[in-house]
Enzyme design. Structure first.
Site, PDB file in Angstrom:
ATOM      1  N   ARG A  14       0.837  -1.209   0.000  1.00  0.00           N
ATOM      2  CA  ARG A  14       0.000   0.000   0.000  1.00  0.00           C
ATOM      3  C   ARG A  14       0.869   1.255   0.000  1.00  0.00           C
ATOM      4  O   ARG A  14       0.520   2.262  -0.611  1.00  0.00           O
ATOM      5  CB  ARG A  14      -0.926  -0.012   1.219  1.00  0.00           C
ATOM      6  CG  ARG A  14      -1.979  -1.111   1.151  1.00  0.00           C
ATOM      7  CD  ARG A  14      -2.809  -1.146   2.414  1.00  0.00           C
ATOM      8  NE  ARG A  14      -2.123  -1.821   3.511  1.00  0.00           N
ATOM      9  CZ  ARG A  14      -2.265  -1.523   4.791  1.00  0.00           C
ATOM     10  NH1 ARG A  14      -3.057  -0.525   5.154  1.00  0.00           N
ATOM     11  NH2 ARG A  14      -1.623  -2.177   5.724  1.00  0.00           N
ATOM     12  N   SER A  41      -6.416   3.696   5.156  1.00  0.00           N
ATOM     13  CA  SER A  41      -6.009   2.285   5.093  1.00  0.00           C
ATOM     14  C   SER A  41      -5.427   1.914   3.726  1.00  0.00           C
ATOM     15  O   SER A  41      -4.438   1.197   3.647  1.00  0.00           O
ATOM     16  CB  SER A  41      -7.208   1.372   5.378  1.00  0.00           C
ATOM     17  OG  SER A  41      -7.679   1.610   6.679  1.00  0.00           O
ATOM     18  N   GLU A  62     -19.353   2.451  -2.180  1.00  0.00           N
ATOM     19  CA  GLU A  62     -18.373   1.872  -3.107  1.00  0.00           C
ATOM     20  C   GLU A  62     -18.924   1.705  -4.518  1.00  0.00           C
ATOM     21  O   GLU A  62     -18.220   1.965  -5.507  1.00  0.00           O
ATOM     22  CB  GLU A  62     -17.890   0.517  -2.588  1.00  0.00           C
ATOM     23  CG  GLU A  62     -17.156   0.586  -1.247  1.00  0.00           C
ATOM     24  CD  GLU A  62     -18.103   0.594  -0.044  1.00  0.00           C
ATOM     25  OE1 GLU A  62     -19.331   0.504  -0.237  1.00  0.00           O
ATOM     26  OE2 GLU A  62     -17.616   0.696   1.095  1.00  0.00           O
ATOM     27  N   PHE A  87     -15.171  -4.872  -0.770  1.00  0.00           N
ATOM     28  CA  PHE A  87     -16.134  -3.842  -1.202  1.00  0.00           C
ATOM     29  C   PHE A  87     -15.897  -3.455  -2.664  1.00  0.00           C
ATOM     30  O   PHE A  87     -16.836  -3.128  -3.380  1.00  0.00           O
ATOM     31  CB  PHE A  87     -16.019  -2.602  -0.318  1.00  0.00           C
ATOM     32  CG  PHE A  87     -16.007  -2.921   1.157  1.00  0.00           C
ATOM     33  CD1 PHE A  87     -17.006  -3.706   1.722  1.00  0.00           C
ATOM     34  CD2 PHE A  87     -14.985  -2.459   1.983  1.00  0.00           C
ATOM     35  CE1 PHE A  87     -16.986  -4.013   3.071  1.00  0.00           C
ATOM     36  CE2 PHE A  87     -14.966  -2.760   3.334  1.00  0.00           C
ATOM     37  CZ  PHE A  87     -15.959  -3.538   3.887  1.00  0.00           C
ATOM     38  N   HIS A 113      -6.236  -5.116   1.096  1.00  0.00           N
ATOM     39  CA  HIS A 113      -6.866  -6.016   2.077  1.00  0.00           C
ATOM     40  C   HIS A 113      -7.566  -7.207   1.422  1.00  0.00           C
ATOM     41  O   HIS A 113      -8.649  -7.612   1.829  1.00  0.00           O
ATOM     42  CB  HIS A 113      -7.842  -5.239   2.976  1.00  0.00           C
ATOM     43  CG  HIS A 113      -7.160  -4.221   3.854  1.00  0.00           C
ATOM     44  ND1 HIS A 113      -6.507  -3.118   3.338  1.00  0.00           N
ATOM     45  CD2 HIS A 113      -7.041  -4.137   5.194  1.00  0.00           C
ATOM     46  CE1 HIS A 113      -6.012  -2.397   4.328  1.00  0.00           C
ATOM     47  NE2 HIS A 113      -6.314  -2.991   5.462  1.00  0.00           N
ATOM     48  N   ASP A 121     -10.275  -9.169  11.342  1.00  0.00           N
ATOM     49  CA  ASP A 121     -11.612  -8.736  10.911  1.00  0.00           C
ATOM     50  C   ASP A 121     -12.510  -9.907  10.540  1.00  0.00           C
ATOM     51  O   ASP A 121     -13.732  -9.789  10.542  1.00  0.00           O
ATOM     52  CB  ASP A 121     -11.512  -7.786   9.708  1.00  0.00           C
ATOM     53  CG  ASP A 121     -11.152  -6.367  10.138  1.00  0.00           C
ATOM     54  OD1 ASP A 121     -11.225  -6.097  11.360  1.00  0.00           O
ATOM     55  OD2 ASP A 121     -10.811  -5.551   9.271  1.00  0.00           O
ATOM     56  N   ARG A 171      -2.928  -6.771   2.976  1.00  0.00           N
ATOM     57  CA  ARG A 171      -2.830  -5.765   4.030  1.00  0.00           C
ATOM     58  C   ARG A 171      -1.422  -5.753   4.653  1.00  0.00           C
ATOM     59  O   ARG A 171      -0.905  -4.711   5.037  1.00  0.00           O
ATOM     60  CB  ARG A 171      -3.856  -6.106   5.109  1.00  0.00           C
ATOM     61  CG  ARG A 171      -3.747  -5.309   6.375  1.00  0.00           C
ATOM     62  CD  ARG A 171      -4.867  -5.709   7.342  1.00  0.00           C
ATOM     63  NE  ARG A 171      -4.830  -4.924   8.544  1.00  0.00           N
ATOM     64  CZ  ARG A 171      -4.219  -5.326   9.674  1.00  0.00           C
ATOM     65  NH1 ARG A 171      -3.606  -6.485   9.726  1.00  0.00           N
ATOM     66  NH2 ARG A 171      -4.229  -4.547  10.732  1.00  0.00           N
TER      67      ARG A 171
END
Lengths: 318, 298
Positions: A14, A41, A62, A87, A113, A121, A171
């Protein structure tokens, strides 16, 4: 052969994404970035800080983010749209299908992610079928880079290529595998270890595991061919056929359900000259909460499991 | 049309303006009838399609393509053109008729609607049809795409506007409200949504299937300017477009319409939402529309 090895250095993909975005933004004022309330994030916020006028947070919407991205693209913008993979693809599938893939618009969906290594999560957030969804769409190209170096190259390459892309990253920080830039090409796979006993084809986060598996197998006297396949669609059919021909046994490794991802793409590529194919991936189940490493181990997404399955395949050949 | 200073009302200039207005309105009525005829013709030839919701937007389409929108059929990709997104994509026959009438492609192509190997797809496809600014078909996406186009105009400091035509049943889709929210958040005064309020959706009257009212109040609460008009009254449509030019918010025009407008046996009925006319119905429809054309010329 390109140089690939697991180095001591780790970097988050990221971070690589946001650095590349900023550098793109400096060069091309048509680069626009959208996010859906996960900009901290996904790290697109860094682009938003440098280029606030070209960054739009669409809020927790989204699907509409994808429609808006399409509208911007019709007006000549190079649009990067980011959120978590779950998403970006599941929630937004119809928007991507109708507004991006069908009209073949210049939208780059970069999803973070992805996979089970999202960790704590749990299953609601562990996207394991995103490659299947995106691969099934005509005009959509699907990329899963292995490390931060490659991620930067991917961002630059897809920005140059007109039309839609789906890029999935995880992630977690990932070990640097490629120390120098420049190898990545859309549709190309890379033979990073030579071998004749079995071919291991890996994508995304699993390429690092496959590299470790190679070392385990080497100690056991097995010479594995190792292929890193960042481009899932289009896929390097020529290289897959070569691997099938030279080794006679293939293992695919992906942090994704075994349905519809790399394994299927490889099977399709060797449809007329098939060899035994074993798929390492999540076996048609949802994930659960846990530590990233613990989950990778529980669901068999490790070098040890790859090595074990590879050894079985080699023995079966005899 | 142009607002007139009270002192002008008895002057010769006002008389000339009024005469001009009348001529413009008559010409737009003629265009709307032509669009209606081609809707019937193309859906009849195709053997499938959506005449009801195409006829209800014919007057609006005539006003947009032949009066209000800045566009150039010789240069469909003109960067400064006004955009039109037909979010209720099943009304494609009305869009195609307007585009053909404007000269984007040969009128003869309308007979090939929905036919294999021809470019007029059942729902608008921007890759295949010159003049189509956005591919649509699955409801609920067009307003979001319109938001993207309007944002691009702001980014590029261009003064084009974006028109999005929504079906009334379509605003039951949640994504419409996500986009409506984004439009006011980003202060898109260059975005105009037109709601084709024909009050019928496939399964029945909108208020029975899933209530939409109070529509104006709901959109105002989402930060939009809302005007409600008769969507078949050319003069009122033109006047409204003039009035909203300087709105500082995105604008929703609630155009009260009649599904199937212009063909007596299609008006206000559910049965022609997604069904073509039979041969006998086709002949009757065309003769009614031709009669209306004749009356316009008298």
């Amino acid at each position: 052969m390109i140089e690939a090895r697991i180095t001591e250095k780790r970097r988050n993909l990221r971070d690589a994404y946001s650095s590349a975005l900023i550098s793109l933004g400096e060069k091309n004022e048509n680069v626009v970035v959208l996010d859906a309330d996960l900009a901290l994030s996904t790290k697109t916020k860094r682009f938003g800080t440098v280029f606030p006028e070209r960054f739009f947070d669409m809020g927790i919407a989204e699907a509409t983010m994808m429609d808006v991205a399409a509208g911007l693209a019709t007006c000549g913008k190079i649009v990067f749209a980011s959120t978590f993979a779950v998403f970006a693809t599941g929630r937004s599938y119809d928007s991507i299908r109708q507004s991006i893939a069908y009209p073949e618009l210049n939208v780059k969906i970069v999803a973070t992610h992805s996979g089970i290594s999202v960790g704590g999560d749990g299953a609601s957030h562990q996207m394991l079928e995103d490659m299947a969804l995106m691969r099934a769409l005509p005009n959509m190209r699907v990329i899963a880079p292995a490390d931060a170096t490659e991620m930067e190259d991917v961002v630059f390459k897809i920005a140059e290529a007109d039309g839609p892309f789906y890029v999935r990253i995880g992630r977690e920080d990932a070990p640097i595998i490629f120390e120098s830039h420049g190898h990545f090409e859309i549709g190309k796979g890379y033979e990073i270890r030579k071998g004749k006993d079995v071919a291991i084809i890996a994508t995304g986060t699993m390429t690092a595991e496959a590299l470790r598996a190679y070392d385990i197998l080497e100690k056991r006297g097995i010479e594995a061919m190792l292929i890193h396949m960042p481009s899932i669609k289009p896929i390097d059919e020529k290289l897959i056929r070569k691997a099938a021909k030279e080794t006679g046994a293939i293992i695919t490794c992906e942090e994704h359900t075994i349905i519809g991802g790399l394994g299927d793409a490889v099977a399709m590529a060797m449809h007329d000259e098939p060899v035994p194919l074993y798929r390492i991936g999540v076996n048609d189940v949802f994930g659960e909460s846990g530590g990233a490493r613990e989950l990778m181990e529980k669901y068999g997404l490790t070098a040890e499991n790859i090595a074990e399955k590879a050894e079985k395949m080699v023995n079966r050949k005899k | 049309m142009s607002s007139i200073m009270p002192s002008l009302i008895n002057s010769p200039t006002y008389f000339i303006i009024k005469m001009h207005e009348k001529a413009v309105i008559k010409e737009l009525k003629r265009k709307a009838l032509q669009i209606r005829k081609w809707v019937i013709e193309s859906v009849y030839q195709a053997g499938s399609g959506h005449p009801g919701g195409s006829l209800s937007i014919a007057d609006m389409m005539a006003c947009l393509y032949f009066h209000e929108m800045r566009h150039n059929p010789k240069n469909p990709a003109w960067e400064d053109r006004d955009r039109l997104v037909l979010s209720k994509g099943h009304a494609a026959p009305a869009l195609y008729a307007a585009l053909a009438l404007a000269g984007y492609f040969d009128v003869e192509e309308l007979k090939n609607l929905r036919k294999i190997g021809h470019f007029l797809q059942g729902h608008p496809c921007m890759k295949k049809v010159p003049g189509v600014d956005m591919s649509t078909g699955s409801l609920g996406h067009g307003l979001g795409a319109g938001v993207g186009m309007a944002l691009a105009a702001k980014l590029d400091k261009r003064d084009y506007r974006v028109f999005v035509i929504l079906g009334d049943g379509e605003i039951q889709e949640g994504s419409i409200w996500e986009a409506a929210n984004a439009a006011s958040h980003y202060k898109l005064d260059n975005l105009i949504a037109i709601l084709d309020r024909n009050k019928l959706q496939i399964d029945g009257p909108t208020e029975e299937i899933m209530h939409l009212e109070p529509i104006a109040w709901r959109w105002q609460a989402f930060g939009w300017e809302v005007v409600e008009i008769d969507g078949h009254d050319i003069e009122e449509i033109l006047h409204t477009f003039h009035e909203i030019r300087h709105n500082e918010k995105p604008t929703l025009i609630i155009a009260n319409t009649v599904k199937g407008k212009g063909v007596s046996f299609m008006e206000g009925t559910l049965s022609f939402h997604g069904k073509p006319p039979s041969e006998e119905q086709y002949v009757r429809a065309m003769s009614e529309l031709e009669q209306a054309e004749g009356e316009l010329n008298d």
